[in-house]
Design an enzyme around this catalytic site. Structure first.
Site, PDB file in Angstrom:
ATOM      1  N   HIS A 137    -121.533 -95.437 -43.416  1.00 56.30           N
ATOM      2  CA  HIS A 137    -121.773 -94.463 -44.493  1.00 56.30           C
ATOM      3  C   HIS A 137    -120.929 -94.706 -45.743  1.00 56.30           C
ATOM      4  CE1 HIS A 137    -124.412 -92.082 -42.070  1.00 56.30           C
ATOM      5  NE2 HIS A 137    -123.484 -91.738 -41.200  1.00 56.30           N
ATOM      6  N   ASP A 173    -128.031 -95.802 -35.108  1.00 59.87           N
ATOM      7  CA  ASP A 173    -127.314 -94.526 -35.187  1.00 59.87           C
ATOM      8  C   ASP A 173    -128.297 -93.417 -35.538  1.00 59.87           C
ATOM      9  OD1 ASP A 173    -125.495 -92.428 -36.535  1.00 59.87           O
ATOM     10  OD2 ASP A 173    -124.020 -93.909 -35.918  1.00 59.87           O
ATOM     11  N   HIS A 175    -127.804 -91.091 -37.523  1.00 55.87           N
ATOM     12  CA  HIS A 175    -127.685 -90.844 -38.960  1.00 55.87           C
ATOM     13  C   HIS A 175    -128.092 -92.094 -39.726  1.00 55.87           C
ATOM     14  CE1 HIS A 175    -124.729 -88.167 -36.954  1.00 55.87           C
ATOM     15  NE2 HIS A 175    -125.168 -87.282 -37.837  1.00 55.87           N
ATOM     16  N   ASP A 262    -125.234 -91.451 -31.032  1.00 52.00           N
ATOM     17  CA  ASP A 262    -125.290 -90.011 -31.277  1.00 52.00           C
ATOM     18  C   ASP A 262    -126.720 -89.465 -31.275  1.00 52.00           C
ATOM     19  OD1 ASP A 262    -125.618 -91.571 -33.520  1.00 52.00           O
ATOM     20  OD2 ASP A 262    -124.080 -90.581 -34.707  1.00 52.00           O
TER      21      ASP A 262
END
Length: 392
Positions: A137, A173, A175, A262
């Site tokens: 990120h 991921d 995200h 996640d």
């Protein structure tokens, strides 16, 4: 040639925002201990990278002002003028707050991912794993999403500059891998493919299927945003279907993959309802792709994962077992309820606030059926087909 290297830098354990922060590096220790107890990780596979992260490489991904501010905020007693700049660079929020020594620990993580890439590209190993990495990120001008320096982008940049190789970056991921996407959004030699929960309800709010790259890199960005409460069958169907087409289009020389874990139903920071099955099967698909398309060249990184007790150690261990072709996987494939080592469970149960699992995989037959399953699968197929149409 040795098959796989396990890259680990002890300084990555110092990447700690605060005691109660969800980003908890004990997951790295738990994973290593689990692998060691099943005889899957010995000293010959462990590689400690050189500490120094090339400053020029770092500044090719992050703007100089950001790097300088990170360094200053890493001091035990930073000057007030730098503290006042922290918000501008994304470093004064509960999400990604600055902390003493963050430049050193973040640089160690960056150096680990770059070294993993070098081990593979130089021909010393077919595969390399760096679970401390995957901080996808971090943006060129700011920290975000628990990420200070974008080690995945640093590794890819190293590959591009030193070897002029075509890279396929795969992000699993939950995200969206926004920082890596932004780093190479106009680069036709870096293809990014991210499967994630839709940003309608989840950080960072990006990763729409319509994001396709720009300039010479148009068409080299593929996003697959899936619906909340997506389950194993739908996640794997979409991921595998699109992966085949991405490979055809990208024609990569190396695969760099990010393995945040996640998307599991137990993760507290997302809404996907997958089990440990996806963390057995996604690495298998990527491994096969690396040998089919890249002469085995594969670098895998860690990433998110916030149930450090019940999810992360199992998921990351399954990744290494696949990467190293450990025979335990054959036993696991014949016995999905294979038990975890009792000593490992007992050791960590003493610290865990929740009951630890006893088996490698989840027994989903005990899970409550998910409502709207067919509607979720239908919507995911629609998005997958739309993403696939952009590859034609």
């Amino acid at each position: 040639m040795p098959e796989a290297a396990y890259v680990y830098h002890p300084d990555s354990l110092n990447y700690v925002f605060r005691r109660d922060h969800p980003f908890d590096q004990r997951r790295l220790v738990m994973t290593m201990e689990l692998l060691q107890q099943v005889g899957a990780l010995d000293d010959s596979a462990l590689i400690q990278p050189p500490y120094a992260l090339d400053e020029q490489l770092l500044r090719s991904i992050h703007i100089p002002q950001y790097v300088d501010t990170v360094k200053q905020l890493s001091l035990d007693d930073p000057e007030e003028r730098y503290i006042s700049l922290a918000g501008q660079y994304g470093l004064d929020y509960d999400e990604t707050p600055f902390f003493p020594g963050m430049h050193k620990s973040a640089s160690a993580i960056g150096a680990g991912s770059v070294h993993a890439a070098e081990l593979v590209m130089s021909g010393q190993y077919n595969h390399a794993l760096h679970l401390g990495g995957g901080l996808h990120h971090a943006l060129p001008q700011k920290g975000a999403g628990f990420c200070i320096y974008n080690d995945a982008s640093l590794a890819i940049q190293h590959i591009r500059h030193q070897y002029d190789a075509k890279v396929l970056y795969i992000d699993t991921d939950v995200h969206h891998g926004d920082g890596v996407e932004m780093s190479f959004y106009t680069d036709p030699h870096v293809f990014t493919y991210s499967i994630h929960e839709t940003g309608k309800y989840l950080f960072p709010g990006t990763g729409r299927v319509e994001e396709r790259g720009a300039g010479e890199g148009f068409g080299c960005t593929i996003n697959l945003p899936v619906e909340p409460y997506t389950e194993d069958d739908s996640w794997l169907e979409c991921f595998g279907t699109l992966l085949d087409q991405v490979l055809q289009r990208a024609q990569p020389d190396i695969i760099v993959s990010q393995h945040g874990c996640d998307a599991h139903a137990l993760d507290p920071l997302s809404h996907i309802h997958c089990s440990m099955r996806i963390y057995r099967e996604m690495p298998q698909l990527i491994h096969q792709a690396a040998h089919e398309w890249c002469q085995g060249r594969w670098v895998a990184l860690g990433g998110g994962g916030y149930d450090i007790w019940r999810v992360v150690p199992r998921a990351w261990s399954l990744l290494w077992l696949e990467m190293s072709e450990h025979p335990l996987l054959q036993t696991l494939d014949h016995d999905p309820q294979l038990l975890l080592p009792e000593h490992w469970v007992n050791r960590w149960q003493a610290q865990s606030p929740v009951e630890l699992p006893r088996t490698w995989l989840d027994d989903v037959s005990r899970w409550e059926p998910m409502p709207r399953r067919q509607e979720i699968m239908k919507q995911n197929r629609h998005i997958c087909e739309l993403a696939a149409s952009y590859l034609k």
